[in-house]
Each structure stands twice: as structure tokens, then as C-alpha cells.
Scaffold this active site. Sequence first.
Site: not given
Length: 423
Positions: A149, A219, A285, A309
Site C-alpha cells: 500500500y 498471510k 482468509d 483495508d
Amino acid sequence: MDKILLSKTGKLQVPEHPVIPFIEGDGVGAEITPATQSIMHAVVHKAYKGARSIAWKEVLAGEKAFRTTGSWLPDDTMQAFREYRVGIKGPLTTPVGGGIRSLNVALRQELDLFVCLRPVRWFRGVASPLKEPSLVDMYVFRENTEDIYAGIEWEQGTPQAARVLDFLTREMGVTKIRFPETSAFGVKPVSRQGSQRLVRAAIEYALLKKHPSVTLVHKGNIMKFTEGGFKNWGYELAEEAFSGQVFTMNQYQRIKEQKGKVQADAALEEAKSSGLLLIQDVIADAFLQNTLLRPRDYSVIATLNLNGDYISDQLAAMVGGIGIAPGANINYLSGHALFEATHGTAPDIAGKNQVNPCSLLLSGAMMLEYLGWSEASHLIHTTLESLFEDGYATHDLARFMPNGTSLSTTEFRDKVLERVAML
Ligand code: NAD
């Protein structure tokens, strides 16, 4: 003019009548900002009977600034936030073309506001897709300065992208780029320092507010050095800096490996019953799925920029959507904080007296809490809850309530003011 200062020990020193700079915001900003200010004035007056008040100071950014000064983000605005430390802002149009990528990002970077804090709670009466929305009580600490980002990227087909490709293939021996000639490239910087200051803020917040857990969301199963680094540095910091106050799932794993599962489970139960803060981690996830299925498992969440986000918006949708989700960008070391509406300028409804002011209003409540004016902050929450329970809301929320009455922005503001006066 009364300024908010920071003591030598890093504590905010808030005068009774602090100057608070505000950016009205573009589009619906002209509607939500005055509504929020009048309600904040009412609750502060109600709580402190004039002993405390906010001295609002308008500063310019976005279209209003561009029209008046020719700059989207004038230096005076940055200077005011630097000087007065705590401010609030409405939404800003992202300029198309030109030098500024996003005004919001520029403000965050300039003041090094490394935490994006998004609390997520459900108000009785608001329609939710969850079976038990009352179990949602989460605080997302999103890292605000690093990650993919950060905007370090090169467009496909440019000489810069060709140089990056050359460096990667020739010098770094990278062979995994599937379509090298037509690729754009981005860089994902994630540092130990950046990760640990974010996780530290999340842990300190959880300890202060007596929340049961901090969950590191990442992740790291795929991106082992960046996202995996975030997780490892988070656990490391928790065990080193908060020893005796936390129990980590890393500790659990070590006990399990050395002494077996029964002992590890017993240690975990012991830690919980003695009130230690649990530090756990989960893959992003799985986390998104779990928040829908088992929201009570999560409380304070620490995560990287991009994950944060997505997570913030999903969690907001679980309790009523962006019209009601508050947020703040904070540097807990310098005390600088910018509270903001989390939605955009809503150009489709701007000027129509339809916009829900609650995102900015609840950000204002967060600001009052941050200043230590909890009584006034609490009045905003209780008033909104009582209105929603009675079905009073702006159209975005009222249309999904079984007993909903759709109010315009100004009618809703007046209802809030009426209830505050009755308290
Ligand atoms: P948006 O959030 O402005 O609007 C998305 C949809 O949600 C629209 O249908 C809008 O009417 C509705 N909506 C948003 N807030 C609402 C509220 N408080 N009450 C009722 N309905 C509401 O997103 P967008 O249309 O993608 O963006 C418009 C502009 O805002 C763009 O220039 C974008 O860059 C900017 N933006 C700014 C911020 C910010 O300043 N923090 C955040 C997001 C987008």
C-alpha cells in the site's frame, strides 16, 4: 489558543478548551461536519456544563482548498495538525491526475500516523446480516505506513518497469515472473520496526481497555518474510515487552512440543483465568470467514495495511456499513491523531440532505474518548443506540430496520440533539 501537548512521559495533556482543527470535507462533508459539530457541542456541554468546550478551527483541504488557495493540501493545514496535535476531517475527493495520489495518504504520511484504528460495534436496532451481531466488539489496528500500500510501483511498459525486471532477473535470479514483458511491479516493504510499533499500540490498547485478546492477522503462510515477519515480530515483541501480562500462542506451541497438548491446554486455561491478555494469530482468509461464524473469538486485531483495508470494510458491513463506521489515524508516540469519516464524498447524494452523519459523529466520539472526555463520548453512543432502537435513522439504515423511520440528515441531527437535551 489552547493546544494539546504531550508530557515527557508521553501522556496527552488536554486543556479544558482545546483548539481542534477540522477539515469540512468535500461532497457530503458540508452536511456531516456541521451536524457532527453541533452534536459534539451538545454532548460536551451536557457532560461538563461549560467547564470544557472545543474551539473549532477550520483548515482547508480538498476541493474547498483548491478553489480558495490553488493547493489541494495547503501547508497551513499540515502545520495546524502538527501544532494542535488532534483533529478531525470529513471525506476528501481524490484528485484525478496531478501530483497528489491521495490527500488522505498524504496526511497520514506527513504526520506518520502509523495506526489506522477502526472500532466495530453493533448498535441494537441496526439491521445486520449476522445471527448474533451483539457478539461483534472488535478494534482493528491497521498498519498505515508500509506494505504494498506504500505506493512504490512501476507501470507496465515503462523504462522503470524494464529496469526493475532486469534487476530482478539478472541480479536477484528471479525466475518466477509469469509474463515478464507485460508486468507492472510493486514493492511490499514490511519492517520489524513498523510492525512492532503497530503491535505495541494494539497490545497497550487491549491492556488499558481490558480486552481479552490481540489477534495478529496475516498471510505469512504464503508471504513468509513480509507477512510472516509481521507475525513473528509481533509475537517476539509481546513476549519481550509485555512478559507477565500476556500469554502467546507461541508459548502454547512451545509447551505443547515440550510437554504435550494436555499441559499446553492447561497453561492456556490458567492464563485466561488469571486475566492475561491472549496473543494469537490467524491467516487473513480464515479470519474473514471466522469473523462471520465466530465473532466472539476476536477483540483487538493487529494487521498489515492491505489486509486491514479489506478487513475494516467487511467488519463495518457486519454492523451496518460505511455510513456508521468510525475511524482514526493515530501516532501513539507523538500523540498526533486525525479522526475521520471512513466513507467517501458520496457524490451521488451530496447536497440532498440524505447522508448519514454517524461515521463522522462516532469518529468524533472516538476523539472525545482519546482526549479523555469519556463522559461526553458515552453520551453519543447511548443517544444513537436509543434512536436506532426506536427505528430512527437516515435512509441507508432505516430501510433495513423492521420499525425504521427514514429521516433526513438535519432531521436526524435534530432528533439526536432533542434526546441529548432530555438526558
Ligand atoms: P463513497 O463512500 O463516497 O460512496 C459509496 C456509496 O456509499 C455511495 O452510494 C454513497 O452514496 C454511499 N455512502 C457513503 N457514505 C454514506 C453515508 N454517510 N450515508 C449514506 N450513504 C453513504 O465512495 P466512492 O463513491 O467510491 O468515492 C467518492 C469519492 O470519495 C472519491 O473521490 C474517493 O476517492 C473519495 N473517498 C474518500 C475517502 C476519504 O476521504 N476517507 C474514502 C473513500 C473514498
